[in-house]
Design a protein around this motif. Structure first.
Motif, mmCIF file in Angstrom:
data_model
loop_
_atom_site.group_PDB
_atom_site.id
_atom_site.type_symbol
_atom_site.label_atom_id
_atom_site.label_comp_id
_atom_site.label_asym_id
_atom_site.label_seq_id
_atom_site.Cartn_x
_atom_site.Cartn_y
_atom_site.Cartn_z
ATOM 1 N N ALA A 32 7.105 -14.360 -4.744
ATOM 2 C CA ALA A 32 6.088 -13.309 -4.632
ATOM 3 C C ALA A 32 4.723 -13.893 -4.271
ATOM 4 N N ARG A 75 10.478 -4.588 8.541
ATOM 5 C CA ARG A 75 10.785 -3.220 8.958
ATOM 6 C C ARG A 75 12.291 -3.033 9.060
ATOM 7 N N LEU A 87 10.278 -7.705 -8.911
ATOM 8 C CA LEU A 87 10.885 -6.450 -9.357
ATOM 9 C C LEU A 87 11.796 -6.680 -10.551
ATOM 10 N N GLN A 88 11.992 -5.593 -11.302
ATOM 11 C CA GLN A 88 12.840 -5.707 -12.487
ATOM 12 C C GLN A 88 14.295 -5.999 -12.119
ATOM 13 N N SER A 89 14.826 -5.225 -11.169
ATOM 14 C CA SER A 89 16.228 -5.433 -10.806
ATOM 15 C C SER A 89 16.316 -5.840 -9.344
ATOM 16 N N SER A 90 16.021 -7.088 -9.084
ATOM 17 C CA SER A 90 16.155 -7.547 -7.709
ATOM 18 C C SER A 90 16.901 -8.862 -7.728
ATOM 19 N N GLU A 125 23.223 -5.463 -5.798
ATOM 20 C CA GLU A 125 22.617 -6.568 -6.541
ATOM 21 C C GLU A 125 21.093 -6.529 -6.521
ATOM 22 N N GLY A 126 20.522 -5.854 -5.546
ATOM 23 C CA GLY A 126 19.070 -5.778 -5.483
ATOM 24 C C GLY A 126 18.459 -6.711 -4.451
ATOM 25 N N VAL A 127 19.315 -7.357 -3.630
ATOM 26 C CA VAL A 127 18.791 -8.233 -2.577
ATOM 27 C C VAL A 127 17.964 -7.413 -1.577
ATOM 28 N N GLU A 153 6.077 1.057 -8.967
ATOM 29 C CA GLU A 153 6.770 1.177 -7.684
ATOM 30 C C GLU A 153 6.014 2.087 -6.711
ATOM 31 N N LYS A 162 1.942 -3.993 1.695
ATOM 32 C CA LYS A 162 3.005 -4.954 1.367
ATOM 33 C C LYS A 162 2.586 -6.379 1.701
ATOM 34 N N GLY A 163 1.738 -6.524 2.714
ATOM 35 C CA GLY A 163 1.261 -7.857 3.071
ATOM 36 C C GLY A 163 0.236 -8.406 2.089
ATOM 37 N N GLU A 211 2.758 -0.874 5.251
ATOM 38 C CA GLU A 211 3.075 -2.227 5.732
ATOM 39 C C GLU A 211 1.924 -3.182 5.398
ATOM 40 N N THR A 247 4.360 0.762 -2.955
ATOM 41 C CA THR A 247 4.872 1.502 -1.779
ATOM 42 C C THR A 247 6.396 1.569 -1.757
ATOM 43 N N MET A 248 7.034 1.282 -2.883
ATOM 44 C CA MET A 248 8.495 1.311 -2.916
ATOM 45 C C MET A 248 9.016 2.718 -3.191
ATOM 46 N N ARG A 249 8.137 3.603 -3.624
ATOM 47 C CA ARG A 249 8.568 4.940 -3.996
ATOM 48 C C ARG A 249 7.513 5.936 -3.502
ATOM 49 N N ARG A 275 16.503 -4.571 -2.178
ATOM 50 C CA ARG A 275 15.291 -4.090 -2.853
ATOM 51 C C ARG A 275 14.174 -5.107 -2.724
ATOM 52 N N ARG A 276 14.548 -6.365 -2.956
ATOM 53 C CA ARG A 276 13.545 -7.426 -2.874
ATOM 54 C C ARG A 276 12.996 -7.521 -1.452
ATOM 55 N N ARG A 290 12.879 -5.142 0.720
ATOM 56 C CA ARG A 290 12.106 -3.950 1.043
ATOM 57 C C ARG A 290 10.680 -4.019 0.514
ATOM 58 N N SER A 291 10.462 -4.862 -0.520
ATOM 59 C CA SER A 291 9.099 -4.981 -1.047
ATOM 60 C C SER A 291 8.239 -5.880 -0.160
ATOM 61 N N THR A 292 8.849 -6.444 0.891
ATOM 62 C CA THR A 292 8.069 -7.233 1.846
ATOM 63 C C THR A 292 7.787 -6.365 3.070
ATOM 64 N N PRO A 293 6.915 -6.817 3.962
ATOM 65 C CA PRO A 293 6.595 -5.952 5.126
ATOM 66 C C PRO A 293 7.709 -5.877 6.178
ATOM 67 N N VAL A 351 5.376 -9.085 -5.239
ATOM 68 C CA VAL A 351 6.108 -8.203 -6.138
ATOM 69 C C VAL A 351 7.274 -8.933 -6.792
#
Lengths: 368, 252
Positions: B145, A216, B84-87, A204-206, B49, B77-78, B74, B53-55, A208-209, A211-214, B82
């Motif tokens: 975001a 770990r 995202l298109q498919s999130s 679903e992309g949960v 992306e 990202k702080g 890291e 830093t996603m890719r 992914r979302r 992972r775009s945060t810091p 973001v």
């Protein structure tokens, strides 16, 4: 550093909150093991010993026979099933409602002369498919009649047998199977919780979302582990309460040792779910793999039937499976009054597996 | 000369033997809305992306607020927000709980109601994500975001699939975000959207940037090359009619 752990706790908190709002997940993790507990608890749990559903057909009018039947009914190894005739009793036996039929013919208990003691022959009918029960009852009955003979004739038998229980005080067979049921709870929780939810979160992309945060990977994994620990403790607590209240479970051992073992067991079993779910790209990969690993482990580790029924070589191998030392540990604590300090071999196996599975899980984890 | 917040230098990415991003370079100024336009498959999302830093980056360098994104992902990202298109977001948690959790990842003490007010979702504070409309979901996604008060906000096709009212509403929201001093980098298929929102646009095709200017300048350049529309220019179009008839009020 404080922030690092804060994220783990917050993640565990929201995940646990989600769990307790998810009725389906709650059913499978909390109620499902209870169903097994009730099924197996009722099958093996009651301390039946030798207990017979007995139909008594009395054709004798003698005073001796009346007294004999009254005494027999008082004994705790039989339950009398009311029947109208021998045919009725046989029919009920065919349906499994009656184990054995005791027929006391007219001559039973009659005195052959004025100064003669009473005598006679009782007949025990049994189902050929259930011969053991009939034979057991017949021999018990012979024992009783032997006692009667002895009283009347006054002759002491030369050889006797006395009985002594080897179990510790008040242990029932439920106390032995309960450890397997707890093992099953931890296994199903660890294997089937995350393998159901994580792949769909990927799809679903949960994730992914996230992972775009810091956040770990290690924080994500530990947060999930903490969540499962909370669920595991809840599930075991419920099982424990039902075990004590419904099945009169008799806890012999040490509670701190038991709790510590629950925590170690949950963490180890969760490691398997994590490795599988973290590696899998979707449910189609996760579910079959989880089943493939979990089912052999379930049967070989002694969840539903004890390992000592297996051939020796299989017992030895199965003992090294990750679930075996958990179940063994529970049983030692429950029935043999052991503490964590007596469980060296079990803790060693648990420790090795925990290290192996978590190294694997961290290596295999994929966010997408 | 405005300060440069994002510097992209000879950025490259290939999948197998197909080059998707072919050494692009551009700067984004602090506080502007920067659009990346282009047909499907032009490499817009891949470019974003890599910056986010996603890719992993094949070669080239990206400096965001002076920090190399490959060296300190890291930290980057702080600094960014973001969408995202498919999130997606977890179900079984309400919007307030989700925002509070996302805030905690950044170590921020979030005020969910303030954020929800900004995206006009205060009345949905206790709702779960699956009860929201498409436009509301996008607005919530933007709110999430913003939890870390980012320096740069990335929006990947935020208005795709929305009705005209919801789209206009989102434009207003993006302008408000810009007015707070946040740099916005947005990809879109809608030229009208880019004209309304973007201070400058980069047009990408086939992994390369083929034009980079303000929308007005690009139009002027085209006209100066003698371009004339063959059709008579109408004073209004069908979308104007639609908005005139149905009004600008948000329908969700």
């Amino acid at each position: 550093m404080k922030q690092y752990f804060n994220v783990i706790f917050r993640l565990a908190y929201v995940l646990t909150k989600r769990f307790f709002r998810d009725k389906v997940a709650m059913f499978f993790t909390l109620v499902f093991p209870l169903i097994f507990l009730f099924v197996f608890g009722s099958l093996f749990g009651k301390d039946r010993g030798a207990k017979f559903d007995l139909a008594i057909i009395n054709q004798s009018q003698s005073a001796f026979t009346q007294k004999f039947i009254t005494d027999l009914k008082k004994s705790d190894f039989i339950t009398e099933k009311p029947v109208t005739s021998l045919d009725d009793a046989k029919e009920k036996m065919g349906r499994g409602e009656v184990d054995t039929i005791l027929l006391l013919p007219p001559q039973f208990g009659q005195q052959s002369g004025d100064n003669q003691p009473p005598g006679g022959q009782a007949i025990v009918y049994y189902d050929p498919g259930n011969a053991q029960t009939g034979q057991t009852f017949a021999s018990i009955l012979s024992g009783i009649l032997g006692g009667v003979n002895e009283q009347i004739t006054g002759q002491k038998p030369l050889f006797t047998v006395t009985q002594q229980s080897t179990g510790k005080e008040g242990l029932s067979s439920f106390d032995y199977i309960f450890s397997g049921m707890l093992g099953f709870t931890l296994l199903s929780l660890g294997f089937f919780g995350l393998t159901n939810s994580l792949p769909s979160m990927k799809k679903e992309g949960v994730l992914r979302r996230l992972r775009s945060t810091p956040i770990r990977t290690s924080q994500f994994i530990l947060g999930n582990a903490l969540n499962y620990l909370a669920i595991g403790i809840t599930a075991i607590t419920i099982m424990f309460i039902v075990g004590i209240t419904v099945f009169k479970f008799n806890m012999q051992g040490d509670y701190p040792s038991f709790i510590a073992l629950v925590i170690m067991g949950t963490i180890l079993m969760f490691g398997f779910g994590l490795a599988i779910a973290g590696w899998a790209k979707n449910e189609n990969q996760a579910a079959p793999l989880a089943n493939l690993v979990a089912f052999p482990m379930m049967f070989l580790s002694g969840t539903f039937f004890p390992r000592f029924l297996m051939p020796q070589w299989l017992q030895n191998a199965a003992g090294l499976l990750p679930l075996s030392p958990i179940i063994d540990g529970f049983r030692f604590i429950f029935t043999e009054n052991k503490t964590l300090f007596d469980l060296g071999p079990q803790l060693l196996i648990i420790g090795v597996w925990t290290v192996v599975i978590y190294v694997l899980a961290f290596r295999l984890f994929r966010w997408e | 000369m405005a300060e440069i917040i994002l510097k992209v230098d000879k950025l490259k990415k290939r999948y197998g033997n197909k080059a998707v991003v072919k050494g692009i370079s551009f700067d984004v100024k602090k506080g502007e809305i920067f659009g990346i336009l282009g047909p499907n498959g032009a490499g817009k999302t891949t470019t974003l992306e890599m910056i986010e830093t996603m890719r992993p980056i094949d070669s080239g360098q990206v400096l965001l607020d002076g920090i190399d994104v490959t060296k300190k992902p890291e930290k980057i990202k702080g600094l960014i927000g973001v969408q995202l298109q498919s999130s997606a977001f977890w179900d079984k948690l309400n919007l307030t709980e989700l925002l509070r959790f996302f805030g905690s990842i950044y170590g921020e003490h979030t005020h969910p109601m303030t954020l929800l007010k900004e995206v006009q979702l205060t009345d949905k504070a206790k709702s779960h994500i699956n009860t929201l409309s498409g436009g509301q979901k996008q607005r919530f996604s933007i709110a999430s975001a913003l939890v870390n008060q980012p320096k740069v906000l990335f929006l990947d096709e935020p208005t795709t699939g929305l009705d005209p009212q919801a789209r206009r509403n989102l434009w207003d929201l993006i302008k408000t975000i810009k007015n707070k001093g946040i740099t916005v980098i947005i990809t879109t298929h809608y030229m009208e959207e880019a004209e309304v929102l973007c201070d400058r646009v980069a047009i990408m095709d086939n992994g390369k940037i083929i034009a980079l200017e303000s929308p007005k300048t690009l139009v002027k350049q085209l006209l100066s090359r003698g371009f004339k529309k063959t059709r008579h220019v109408e004073q209004a179009n069908l979308e104007d009619v639609f908005i005139d008839l149905t009004g600008k009020d948000l329908r969700d």
